[in-house]
Structures are given as structure tokens and as C-alpha cells.
Design an enzyme around this catalytic site. Structure first.
Site, mmCIF file in Angstrom:
data_model
loop_
_atom_site.group_PDB
_atom_site.id
_atom_site.type_symbol
_atom_site.label_atom_id
_atom_site.label_comp_id
_atom_site.label_asym_id
_atom_site.label_seq_id
_atom_site.Cartn_x
_atom_site.Cartn_y
_atom_site.Cartn_z
ATOM 1 C CD1 TRP A 52 4.688 -17.484 19.595
ATOM 2 C CD2 TRP A 52 6.480 -16.727 18.476
ATOM 3 N NE1 TRP A 52 5.637 -18.466 19.613
ATOM 4 C CE2 TRP A 52 6.752 -18.027 18.936
ATOM 5 C CE3 TRP A 52 7.457 -16.037 17.755
ATOM 6 C CZ2 TRP A 52 7.968 -18.663 18.686
ATOM 7 C CZ3 TRP A 52 8.668 -16.669 17.513
ATOM 8 C CH2 TRP A 52 8.911 -17.979 17.973
ATOM 9 C CG ASP A 58 5.782 -30.030 23.577
ATOM 10 O OD1 ASP A 58 5.258 -29.622 22.522
ATOM 11 O OD2 ASP A 58 5.720 -29.384 24.647
ATOM 12 N NE ARG A 98 3.125 -24.719 14.922
ATOM 13 C CZ ARG A 98 3.389 -25.538 15.926
ATOM 14 N NH1 ARG A 98 2.413 -26.104 16.597
ATOM 15 N NH2 ARG A 98 4.627 -25.776 16.287
ATOM 16 C CE LYS A 130 3.676 -26.770 26.070
ATOM 17 N NZ LYS A 130 5.070 -26.871 25.592
ATOM 18 C CG ASP A 133 0.314 -25.523 22.622
ATOM 19 O OD1 ASP A 133 -0.045 -24.327 22.641
ATOM 20 O OD2 ASP A 133 1.452 -25.887 22.290
ATOM 21 C CG ASN A 172 0.458 -24.063 19.015
ATOM 22 O OD1 ASN A 172 0.924 -23.177 19.727
ATOM 23 N ND2 ASN A 172 0.809 -25.310 19.132
ATOM 24 C CB CYS A 209 0.664 -24.008 26.373
ATOM 25 S SG CYS A 209 1.905 -23.592 25.131
ATOM 26 C CG ASP A 257 6.522 -20.959 22.170
ATOM 27 O OD1 ASP A 257 6.399 -21.714 23.150
ATOM 28 O OD2 ASP A 257 5.839 -21.063 21.141
#
Ligand code: GLA
Length: 754
Positions: free
Chosen positions: A219, A386, A463, A496, A498, A500, A546, A568
């Protein structure tokens, strides 16, 4: 080898030629010519073994020493002449698509478990088809080309015992040194067959002395270039994370030891897939190096019922005899022209400002409008909202899956916000993470069985989130409906997408026990289906992928989104290596790159605002900062950066990219250039990472210019000959201090203007 003119005629007998692909019937040879590259496959012996003859610089059709290239002149020869050594034959034969269990002990592409529990398989040539154009791969991303641009060869092979048909699909691009490969596997028997390995490409290169070039990281440190000898034994690149990953990109190149940026041979392999993959280079006993690439067999199984088909995704193979740089430029041209789709394919993208590093979760309508108001005055063209606008999400511990606007934050509603942003003359974009679910979400409370997990086992949170089980159609339907409701509710022109966290606990309550090995690939197919749906339902939307930064920067994703967030880590200096590695394969037009605030949030470094702009200009360009709060002198520079973007983006998006110097190698500076296709214009970016007195006035040899042309430095008015700039170099004057840089715009001048 033929010795006379007669023999040549003999070799040319009964050719079947369709554009770039020929079948020389007498020799039983397929010759694929792509640009200046040839790739040759031979069928040998009555049994129809399919062998890899040659891959490299283009060669004529005559005098192909097929027998010796396939080692058929050597002991043990072919099984029909020496069956007592069938194993030795399999052990040495440079096979075109390797199978497990009968003596080819090198890396196999295909392995099965049949109805009797056996793993052995072996395929032989049956028939072939050559046609103009390139077929689509059902449900999968792939390059495309018209009937004028591409020719396809399908070689049908079969395991007669299993009744398993294996179709090897090759497409040549007429104008590029590029060939694509994929495989279709069909069960023609009456019994189920389980595939335990189904890779996409296999090439037995001649020789043992290759370097392998690959892209690794973590990352915020994605795609750093690594080069090392393959030697004997295996070098394995892989991901089992359910995504292509930050750690290892689905790309590898095999370069001759002496190959440099600008000279020598290199073979590039890029997997058009975004999930688990493997790429292996294996230095083998008889002076060959086997290269394979495909879906990672770890955790993979696919049950093929009678008449069912499995499609192994595409691998793009690029050959260059002019160094790594030329390989890069071939990948760029191919991806820009034949992989990326949609209305932004060839278009300049709006300059966006994203509020992530500006506000993180702490924002509301007012704050976003303050940013937009200021940004619009400076020439920024789009506001991207975001993470944090939905459910009750004020931190990363809840609400994924509840794609409903949080009107406590977005007071007045989404449509109001978007209208206000539009009134400022700006477009509006939004962030989603569609593949995820927070345990603290209404979606999870209603459907705890909708995430990937294995019964009785505590699934791994990451997360504070789980991964949705996208193999379940109702999950896809529900999430897609929420997404599309939001997108229809306001004038949204950018998304966007994503992702994660990686996949763990890969089990599905939806699929039966004998299909659990299919979950990761089915998951990927579902993601592709959702993206296909999104891009066709909302063709005006610019999609940016992303994954915790650049964890899913791969050719598969580029089929759906013309740009991907690169990392990032937005620090200009860290970005040099991240972007250099990314651009080794992927076009500059795809690299999400923003100017952010300092000290940088990832590495706490402070760099000049100008330098941050120069580095971001090499990608899509945008901002990731609170424009209302940055120092006045930085803000004052934004209009000139915006002007640079408008001036140079066509060139950067469409031109030829040359790596000139890398800080990772020279420990002083990074330098790259983008040169227009007609060589009349070039933009050189020079970033001095460390100011060393002894390197004052560094002279740098430029690349890609026309040695016959003369170029004017648009800034200083100085005129240089292209050959002097390339062979003698350009002196980088006037750069004082660390992290400083400059752009040099060179424009061709006619001799009469001199
Ligand atoms: C990831 C992305 C960031 C941002 C955050 C939001 O880390 O890479 O740009 O969108 O998620 O949670």
C-alpha cells in the site's frame, strides 16, 4: 533445412494465408506475424503434438528449421519413432500449452481431476481456423480490433481420453508487435470434469539467461520495478488476494541479460485480469525458459459439467528488439487504441478536485461548496465527493452497503449539492465501494449471509469491513440498484469505484460444496458484469477504478475505466518510482495523479508545489487538497498548472513515452519525455531529487526526437539539433535545491526559421 530453390517451393506449398497468420500445410506450421514480430507453432508426429517453434523478431516464411527448433532431430525423437522414450520426449518438447501428468515436468497450464479422481491429461492437435477479426471473450475484459486490424487463429486440441476440448486462441495485431492469447476449455464427455488449473499462456523461450522484470510494492508504494536473473528453477509472481494487488502486478517481462531501456530483446506478458493470478518463469534443464501466465491455481477449481465451457482470460504478449522502452510504447499504443473504451478513450479528462485528503470524513454540503467555489475560480473543472456521504459513515467503521445519502451531512440532499456545483460551472463526481459490507450496516443486519465467509470460522475483518458475496445474483442486483438510484438522482458525471480490502474467507453460502473453488473467479466475473452494466447504463460517466490506492491497477480494469487511481501516496517524490513502474506497462492517460497538500499525508515530506504539479501532469492530473486552506502562494500557482494541463495533456495522453533517467538508479534525478507521434513536439520533465554540487548542470541525453529535426525550447527560445539533444544531451540548468524540477517544451522549427 532446405538447400535449394526447389526446396523453398516445397516449403511454400499449399499455404493458407489470412493477413498476419499463415498455415504452411506441408510443414504443419502456423506462422503468426504481428508488426515486426513472428510467432511460430508446429504440429508434429501422427499424434499431433503441438510445439512452440519461435517467438521473436520477424523472420521469413522460408527455411524455418522447425524440426531442430522443436528438438525433433535429437534423441529421443518423437514417440512414433521411439515410443520406449515417450516420457523423455514429453520431458524436453517445447510444448505450446503444457498439461499435467505425462512427463512434461515443467510448469503445467492445464490440470484436471476427472470422474475417477485422476489428474493426468494431455492434448493433441485436431483442427484449426484462421479468420479476420478478434472474438470477444464472454464476460471477460479483452483487447479488441476490427477485421482490418486483427487476425485470429484458433487451434482446437483435444484430450481424447477425457473428451476435453482445448481451443488455443491467438490474435495478431497487424500494426503492433503484439499477440494475444486465451483458451477455451469444453467438456465434451458425459461426466463432470474438474479443472484444477487452467492458465492462459505458455511460451518455451530458447535459452536460460533471461532477466525477469516485474512490478512490486505494498500500500502506498505500488509497482516499483524489480529486475533479476531467472536462472534455473522458478521465479513466481502471484496474487491470491482476490485482486491483482499492490504487492505484485499481473505483468512480467523476460529480457536478455544485456537488454537496456533502448536496446536488446524483451518479451512482455500482461494479464488482462484483475483477480488472483500467477506468472512463472522457469529456467529448465535443456536450455529453455518456460513462461506461463493465468489464473492462480491456488484455491481454484472449476467444475465443468458436460458441454460446459471455461474461458481462461487473455494474456497480451509484446515483443521488442529495441529495449524495454519500445515494449512499453507498444503496450501503451495497444491499450490506448484496443483496450480502453468509452467516450473518454481519446478525450481529455476534466481536472478534478477530490475532497479525501482535504476533509477525510469530516465534511458537509457547506464545506464541499466552499471547496468547489474556490476551485472553480482557479480553473478546476469537477468536484469529487469521496468516502463518507452515505449511511451513518463518519469514520471507516460502518455503513458500507447502505448507499443512501446521509442528509445530516449532505444538507439539502445530493441533487441540491450537485446543482450548486454545476452552477459554478463544475461537474460532480462521487465515490462508491460497491463490493463491500460493514458489519455495522443495515444491509448486513438484514443479510448477514451476504458476505464471503466459511461456516463456523471467524471471518477476517479488514478496515472493519467484509467482502460481499458477489456470486449471489441478488447481492449484485441489490447493490447495483442502490448505485444506479444514486447516479440517476443527480447530474453525476464521474464515479470512483473503490475496493479497500483483499478477499479472505472465500466461501459462499450460495454455491454448493463442489463449486466453492470457483468463488474467486466468479466474484471477478460479477465485478466485471457490474462494471459493464454501469458503463453501458451510464455511458457519459467517467469511471475511475481504485483499490486502497493502486491495488487493482491492471489491464482488466482498463477495459471498463480509462483511468485508475495510482496510489494513496501522493508525495511527488514517492510518485516518481510508482509512476515509472506503472507506466512501464500502462499508458500515462490511465494513471490517476493529483497534487496534494504538504507535509504529505503519507510520508510527511514537503516538496515545492510546482514539482507536485509536474509529477501529476504525467498522469490524469487533478487536486486532492483543501483549496480553501492551502498557503496563498500555492493557491496562486493553480491557474498556471491548470494552463499547463490544457496545453500539454493532448501530447501526454497521446504521445510516445520515454524513460530517460530514474532516481532509483542514478540517485540524483528522474527524467522522462513524451514525444508526439510525428516527433515535432516533446515535453521533457526533469525532477532533481537530490541537489549535489558535483552534479550541477546535469547533462541528460534526450530520447525519441528526430535526429534530423531542429527543436526550439519554447521557454528560452534556444534552438537545438535533435541529434545533439539525443547524442550529446541537454544541460539542465538553473535548478537549485532538492525536489526541484522543470518542464522543457521542445517544438520543431523549420530550417528557414533558424
Ligand atoms: C481508499 C482510496 C482513497 C480514498 C479512501 C476512502 O484508500 O484509495 O483515495 O478514496 O479509500 O476511504
Amino acid at each position: 533445412m532446405p538447400q535449394s530453390g526447389d526446396a523453398i517451393n516445397h516449403y511454400l506449398d499449399r499455404e493458407v494465408i489470412i493477413m498476419g497468420i499463415k498455415y504452411l500445410e506441408k510443414q504443419r506450421v502456423f506462422k503468426l506475424d504481428a508488426g515486426q514480430t513472428s510467432y511460430v507453432i508446429g504440429v508434429v508426429d501422427d499424434e499431433g503434438f503441438l510445439g512452440h517453434v519461435y517467438f521473436g523478431k520477424r523472420i521469413p516464411d522460408q527455411y524455418l528449421p522447425v524440426e531442430s527448433f522443436l528438438r525433433l532431430n535429437e534423441w529421443p525423437q518423437v514417440p512414433s519413432r521411439n515410443n520406449r522414450e515417450r516420457l523423455s520426449f514429453n520431458d524436453a518438447f517445447p510444448t505450446e500449452y503444457s498439461t499435467f501428468g505425462q512427463g512434461d515436468f515443467r510448469e503445467a497450464c492445464l490440470a484436471v481431476k476427472d470422474a475417477h479422481g485422476h489428474s493426468v491429461c494431455g492434448i493433441k492437435y485436431q483442427s484449426h481456423r484462421i479468420y479476420a477479426g478478434k472474438p470477444r471473450l464472454k464476460g471477460l475484459p479483452a483487447t479488441f480490433g476490427s477485421e482490418e486490424e486483427t487476425t485470429t487463429l484458433e487451434i482446437t486440441c483435444k484430450d481424447e481420453i477425457l473428451n476435453l476440448e482445448v481451443v488455443l486462441v491467438y490474435t495478431v495485431f497487424e500494426k503492433f508487435n503484439a499477440i494475444t492469447r486465451s483458451v477455451r476449455i469444453r467438456n465434451q464427455s458425459q461426466a463432470p470434469i474438474r479443472l484444477t488449473k487452467a492458465l492462459s499462456a505458455c511460451v518455451d523461450l530458447n535459452g536460460n539467461d533471461y532477466d525477469i522484470i516485474s512490478l512490486h510494492g505494498s500500500w502506498a508504494r505500488e509497482r516499483h520495478v524489480q529486475r533479476m536473473p531467472v536462472g534455473l528453477g522458478k521465479r513466481v509472481l502471484s496474487s491470491v488476494r482476490g485482486e491483482s494487488s499492490h504487492q505484485c502486478n499481473p505483468f512480467m517481462a523476460l529480457a536478455a541479460r544485456e537488454t537496456t531501456e533502448d536496446s536488446g530483446e524483451v518479451y512482455g506478458f500482461c494479464f488482462v485480469y484483475s483477480g488472483n493470478f500467477v506468472g512463472i518463469a522457469e529456467g529448465c534443464q535443456f536450455s529453455t525458459t518456460r513462461v506461463v501466465m493465468g489464473i492462480n491455481p491456488e484455491g481454484f477449481e472449476w467444475l465443468l459439467m458436460p458441454e460446459e465451457e471455461f474461458i481462461a482470460p487473455e494474456v497480451i504478449m509484446v515483443y521488442s528488439d529495441q529495449g524495454i522502452g519500445k515494449m512499453t510504447r507498444t503496450f501503451h499504443d495497444l491499450m490506448r487504441g484496443h483496450l480502453i473504451r468509452g467516450q473518454y478513450k481519446d478525450r481529455k479528462r476534466p481536472i478534478l478536485i477530490n475532497n479525501w485528503e482535504a476533509t477525510y470524513f469530516d465534511f458537509n454540503t457547506q464545506k464541499l461548496l466552499d471547496i468547489a467555489r474556490e476551485a472553480s475560480k482557479l480553473g478546476i473543472e469537477m468536484l469529487v465527493m469521496d468516502d463518507g456521504w452515505f449511511g451513518r459513515r463518519n469514520s471507516d467503521n460502518c455503513s458500507l452497503g447502505d448507499w443512501v445519502v446521509n442528509e445530516d451531512k449532505i444538507q439539502g440532499g445530493l441533487n441540491y449539492l450537485v446543482n450548486e456545483v454545476n452552477k459554478l460551472g463544475m461537474q460532480f463526481g462521487i465515490w462508491f465501494e460497491p463490493e463491500m459490507i460493514s458489519p455495522d450496516s443495515d444491509l448486513y443486519r438484514a443479510h448477514p449471509d451476504w458476505c464471503l465467509r466459511v461456516p463456523d470460522r471467524t471471518p477476517c475483518l479488514s478496515r472493519d469491513q467484509y467482502v460481499l458475496d458477489l456470486t449471489r445474483p441478488e447481492v449484485v442486483e441489490t447493490v447495483y440498484a442502490m448505485l444506479s438510484n444514486i447516479l440517476k438522482s443527480a447530474n453525476i458525471t464521474y464515479v470512483k469505484w473503490d475496493m479497500n480490502r483483499p478477499l479472505t474467507d472465500v466461501g459462499s453460502a450460495y454455491l454448493p460444496p463442489d463449486r466453492q473453488g470457483e468463488v474467486s473467479h466468479r466474484y471477478m466475473l460479477a465485478v466485471y458484469e457490474m462494471m459493464e452494466r454501469l458503463t453501458s447504463d451510464f455511458p457519459h460517466i467517467l469511471l475511475e477504478n481504485c483499490s486502497g490506492g493502486g491495488g487493482r491497477f491492471d489491464a482488466g480494469m482498463l477495459y471498463y475505466s480509462p483511468q485508475i487511481w495510482c496510489s494513496d501516496d501522493t508525495d511527488a517524490i514517492e510518485r516518481l518510482e510508482i509512476q515509472r513502474g506503472t507506466a512501464m506497462v500502462y499508458p500515462l492517460s490511465t494513471m490517476g495523479a493529483h497534487v496534494s497538500d504538504c507535509p504529505n499525508h503519507a510520508v510527511h515530506r514537503t516538496t515545492p508545489f510546482e514539482t507536485r504539479g509536474y509529477v501529476a501532469l504525467a498522469g490524469t492530473f487533478g487536486y486532492e487538497l483543501d483549496v480553501t486552506r492551502i498557503p496563498e502562494e500555492d493557491r496562486a500557482l493553480i491557474p498556471s498548472q491548470v494552463a499547463l494541463y490544457h496545453r500539454f495533456n493532448d501530447l501526454i495522453r497521446q504521445g510516445d513515452y520515454y524513460r530517460i533517467g530514474s532516481y532509483a538508479e542514478n540517485h540524483v534525478y528522474d527524467c522522462w519525455a513524451v514525444v508526439s507521434k510525428d516527433q515535432t513536439e516533446a515535453l521533457v520533465t526533469y525532477i532533481q531529487v537530490l541537489h549535489r554540487p558535483s552534479f550541477k548542470n546535469q547533462r541528460v541525453r534526450l530520447k525519441g526526437l528526430n535526429p534530423e529535426y531542429y527543436y526550439k525550447d519554447a521557454e528560452t527560445g534556444e534552438v537545438f539539433s535533435g541529434s545533439v539533444l539525443m547524442y550529446g544531451g541537454m544541460t539542465m540548468t538553473g535548478i537549485q535545491g532538492d525536489f526541484k524540477g522543470k518542464l522543457i517544451h521542445l517544438v520543431r522549427v523549420e530550417p528557414e526559421e533558424l
